[in-house]
Scaffold this motif. Structure first.
Motif, PDB file in Angstrom:
ATOM      1  N   GLY A 258      -3.401  37.740 -29.201  1.00  0.00           N
ATOM      2  CA  GLY A 258      -2.085  37.115 -29.120  1.00  0.00           C
ATOM      3  C   GLY A 258      -1.785  36.612 -27.727  1.00  0.00           C
ATOM      4  N   ASP A 259      -0.670  37.091 -27.137  1.00  0.00           N
ATOM      5  CA  ASP A 259      -0.304  36.639 -25.798  1.00  0.00           C
ATOM      6  C   ASP A 259      -0.851  37.555 -24.710  1.00  0.00           C
ATOM      7  N   ALA A 260      -1.707  38.507 -25.097  1.00  0.00           N
ATOM      8  CA  ALA A 260      -2.348  39.370 -24.097  1.00  0.00           C
ATOM      9  C   ALA A 260      -3.424  38.592 -23.352  1.00  0.00           C
ATOM     10  N   PRO A 261      -3.816  39.046 -22.170  1.00  0.00           N
ATOM     11  CA  PRO A 261      -4.882  38.361 -21.424  1.00  0.00           C
ATOM     12  C   PRO A 261      -6.170  38.278 -22.249  1.00  0.00           C
ATOM     13  N   LYS A 262      -6.861  37.174 -22.140  1.00  0.00           N
ATOM     14  CA  LYS A 262      -8.105  36.990 -22.876  1.00  0.00           C
ATOM     15  C   LYS A 262      -9.148  37.997 -22.394  1.00  0.00           C
ATOM     16  N   HIS A 263      -9.905  38.530 -23.356  1.00  0.00           N
ATOM     17  CA  HIS A 263     -10.892  39.556 -23.034  1.00  0.00           C
ATOM     18  C   HIS A 263     -11.984  39.510 -24.090  1.00  0.00           C
ATOM     19  N   PRO A 264     -13.240  39.644 -23.693  1.00  0.00           N
ATOM     20  CA  PRO A 264     -14.305  39.691 -24.698  1.00  0.00           C
ATOM     21  C   PRO A 264     -14.077  40.851 -25.659  1.00  0.00           C
ATOM     22  N   PHE A 265     -14.610  40.702 -26.864  1.00  0.00           N
ATOM     23  CA  PHE A 265     -14.416  41.740 -27.869  1.00  0.00           C
ATOM     24  C   PHE A 265     -14.919  43.087 -27.370  1.00  0.00           C
ATOM     25  N   GLN A 266     -14.073  44.085 -27.553  1.00  0.00           N
ATOM     26  CA  GLN A 266     -14.415  45.462 -27.225  1.00  0.00           C
ATOM     27  C   GLN A 266     -13.743  46.351 -28.262  1.00  0.00           C
ATOM     28  N   ALA A 267     -14.526  47.058 -29.034  1.00  0.00           N
ATOM     29  CA  ALA A 267     -13.987  47.815 -30.168  1.00  0.00           C
ATOM     30  C   ALA A 267     -12.909  48.794 -29.741  1.00  0.00           C
TER      31      ALA A 267
ATOM     32  N   ARG B  39      -3.786  51.952 -27.627  1.00  0.00           N
ATOM     33  CA  ARG B  39      -2.765  52.605 -26.804  1.00  0.00           C
ATOM     34  C   ARG B  39      -3.265  52.932 -25.390  1.00  0.00           C
ATOM     35  N   ASN B  40      -4.592  52.941 -25.214  1.00  0.00           N
ATOM     36  CA  ASN B  40      -5.158  53.279 -23.916  1.00  0.00           C
ATOM     37  C   ASN B  40      -5.110  52.130 -22.914  1.00  0.00           C
ATOM     38  N   TYR B  41      -4.655  50.951 -23.353  1.00  0.00           N
ATOM     39  CA  TYR B  41      -4.752  49.765 -22.501  1.00  0.00           C
ATOM     40  C   TYR B  41      -3.386  49.098 -22.349  1.00  0.00           C
ATOM     41  N   LYS B  42      -3.033  48.810 -21.124  1.00  0.00           N
ATOM     42  CA  LYS B  42      -1.718  48.257 -20.825  1.00  0.00           C
ATOM     43  C   LYS B  42      -1.511  46.874 -21.428  1.00  0.00           C
ATOM     44  N   ASP B  43      -2.599  46.158 -21.700  1.00  0.00           N
ATOM     45  CA  ASP B  43      -2.469  44.816 -22.277  1.00  0.00           C
ATOM     46  C   ASP B  43      -1.844  44.853 -23.668  1.00  0.00           C
ATOM     47  N   TYR B  44      -1.987  45.963 -24.368  1.00  0.00           N
ATOM     48  CA  TYR B  44      -1.544  46.035 -25.770  1.00  0.00           C
ATOM     49  C   TYR B  44      -0.546  47.165 -26.019  1.00  0.00           C
ATOM     50  N   GLY B  45      -0.626  48.233 -25.236  1.00  0.00           N
ATOM     51  CA  GLY B  45       0.253  49.378 -25.415  1.00  0.00           C
ATOM     52  C   GLY B  45       1.149  49.599 -24.218  1.00  0.00           C
TER      53      GLY B  45
ATOM     54  N   LEU C  78     -13.025  41.650 -38.325  1.00  0.00           N
ATOM     55  CA  LEU C  78     -11.676  41.650 -37.742  1.00  0.00           C
ATOM     56  C   LEU C  78     -11.418  40.353 -36.997  1.00  0.00           C
ATOM     57  N   ASP C  79     -10.137  40.067 -36.798  1.00  0.00           N
ATOM     58  CA  ASP C  79      -9.722  38.827 -36.134  1.00  0.00           C
ATOM     59  C   ASP C  79      -9.320  39.151 -34.701  1.00  0.00           C
ATOM     60  N   TRP C  80     -10.306  39.092 -33.801  1.00  0.00           N
ATOM     61  CA  TRP C  80     -10.088  39.466 -32.413  1.00  0.00           C
ATOM     62  C   TRP C  80      -9.135  38.510 -31.698  1.00  0.00           C
ATOM     63  N   ASP C  81      -9.285  37.210 -31.911  1.00  0.00           N
ATOM     64  CA  ASP C  81      -8.438  36.234 -31.227  1.00  0.00           C
ATOM     65  C   ASP C  81      -6.974  36.385 -31.631  1.00  0.00           C
ATOM     66  N   ARG C  82      -6.721  36.589 -32.908  1.00  0.00           N
ATOM     67  CA  ARG C  82      -5.343  36.782 -33.363  1.00  0.00           C
ATOM     68  C   ARG C  82      -4.783  38.092 -32.789  1.00  0.00           C
TER      69      ARG C  82
END
Length: 472
Positions: A231-240, A247-253, A224-228
């Protein structure tokens, strides 16, 4: 068109009624004589060349549901799929054909001349970016709800939609649901009197309802393309979990408000013609699903809808609880001065009453018994003389209960897709009910509920200008 006829035949035994008006069985149940009006008629393709080619962007759960539903509409074909997880691209070819074009980069789909329309089924933080890019590329857009991740993103989507001249529809199918549209007809006809309040909830119980989706076994991050994805969400180490359970995280949902309040508000706005509330206050908490998420699993909100030329002022309350012990359900209750409409997903029950045209009195819980006996008798004598039986009613009378239930197999998502593709085929964006402006007016109060819960204050919203306003 054949699929629609087949669907109507499945109603079974009611064909003679389909030509008539509303029919009552035992003065209680609406039979499907009204369904023809609300099962959206399909505008068929005029030729093979009239086929609408679809590109799917985001092949997760909703991506599969939306595309499978879109392909039930005659004259549609999928030609390309984009997703950031390679095994989902493999699955796309298994499901929709080995000749399918697949890519990790959605821009490659937008660059294809053979793609007429795109279904955008990606995490919320990508909705505005991909919608705007697709409209600029000359594609018709079906974007899942909520239309935006943050309220301030909405105006750019609206501007791109207006400039493009293309069809844009938000994917909250309540705007096309038969029960909602029939409730709208009843409301507009004044069957429940003047609206005073609306009460809604959409609760869930189990882990899947709370977005703990099944994770792939033997996950390789290289697939998978984690960096893509970030996007404009805060940078975060990969976490499956942040990818597959976004949907559980405000950065994306946008949490329960953005995911589910939008459905409820869409239904209410469709029925009432409202542009939205002016004040939003909410409470949020994370009570049960303490699995690392930062999104609330319980949000309760109150909203103030002002009087307009479409409706009186009314109060709106709504709730989503992802861990209710009562079992999951959806409910919208429109309370009027002369009745109520209780709406589920594809059904409703309407109770009405007739108020008396004479003043009421009682020998029970009323002030009458506190007066001297002679005064009571004189009151009753005057009352009987002024409001004689037969000319006046003296008590509240209940009307027969009316119920509406869509037939087995009915799919409001399909009707919503039919609206979208009809608008494309007719080159008439105005056929869409849930366009970009509607989409922002449904999303913004929902997202404002998140802001209110986080900031512990009332959020003031201008539903006409579609912007957060200052308190007045």
């Amino acid at each position: 068109m054949h699929s629609r006829r087949k669907f109507l035949r499945r109603l079974g035994g009611t064909s003679a009624l389909l030509a008539g008006g509303t029919t009552l069985v035992g003065a209680e149940t609406l039979v499907p004589s009204i369904y023809r009006e609300h099962l959206i008629e399909i505008i068929p393709p005029r030729s093979v060349a009239d086929t609408i080619n679809i590109g799917l962007i985001g092949a997760g759960i909703i991506g599969h549901y939306d595309l499978d539903c879109a392909l039930k509409v005659p004259g549609t074909k999928v030609v390309a799929v984009a997703d950031l997880y390679d095994p989902r691209l493999v699955r796309a070819k298994e499901v929709w054909g080995q000749d399918l074009f697949t890519t990790r980069d959605y821009r490659e789909i937008l660059a294809r001349k053979d793609v007429d329309a795109v279904l955008i089924c990606v995490p919320d933080h990508w909705h505005d970016h991909i919608s705007i890019a697709a409209l600029k590329a000359g594609k018709h857009v079906y974007c899942e709800k909520p239309m935006v991740h943050h309220i301030e993103e909405g105006q750019a989507v609206i501007a791109a939609h207006k400039k493009s001249g293309k069809v844009f529809q938000v994917g909250s199918q309540r705007a096309s649901a038969s029960a909602v549209l029939e409730a709208k007809r009843r409301y507009e006809a004044g069957h429940i009197g003047e609206l005073t309040s609306v009460e809604t909830f959409l609760d869930r119980t189990d882990a899947l309802g709370a977005w703990q989706y099944t994770m792939p076994p033997n996950l390789d991050p290289k697939d998978l393309d984690w960096d893509r994805y970030l996007g404009d969400a805060p940078k975060h180490p990969f976490q499956a979990e942040r990818f597959f359970r976004w949907r559980n995280y405000k950065d994306y949902g946008t949490g329960v408000a953005g995911d589910l309040f939008v459905h409820l508000i869409t239904g209410v706005h469709t029925i009432t013609g409202s542009l939205g509330p002016t004040r939003i206050f909410a409470l949020g908490d994370l009570n049960f699903w303490k699995d690392g998420r930062d999104a609330y699993d319980l949000v309760t909100a109150m909203m103030d809808y002002p009087k307009t030329d479409k409706h009186p002022s009314f109060q709106f309350t709504t709730r989503v609880n992802l861990a209710t012990g009562a079992g999951g359900d959806i409910h919208t209750r429109l309370v009027g001065t002369e009745g109520v409409i209780d709406i589920g997903w594809n059904s409703f029950v309407m109770n009405r009453l007739k108020r008396p045209n004479a003043p009421m009195y009682s020998r029970g819980y009323d002030a009458l018994f506190t007066y001297p006996q002679a005064m009571q008798e004189e009151f009753i004598r005057q009352y009987e003389q002024k409001y004689p039986t037969g000319q006046f009613t003296r008590t509240v009378q209940n009307e027969p209960v009316i119920t509406y239930t869509a037939p087995d197999g009915y799919d409001d998502r399909l009707d919503h897709m039919i609206v979208f593709f009809n608008a494309i085929r007719e080159n008439n964006p105005s056929l869409v009910r849930e366009d970009a402006e509607f989409g922002l007016r449904a999303a913004a109060p929902s997202l404002a509920a998140n802001l209110s819960a986080a900031q512990r204050k009332i959020i003031h919203w201008d539903p006409v200008a579609m912007r957060i306003s200052k308190a007045t």
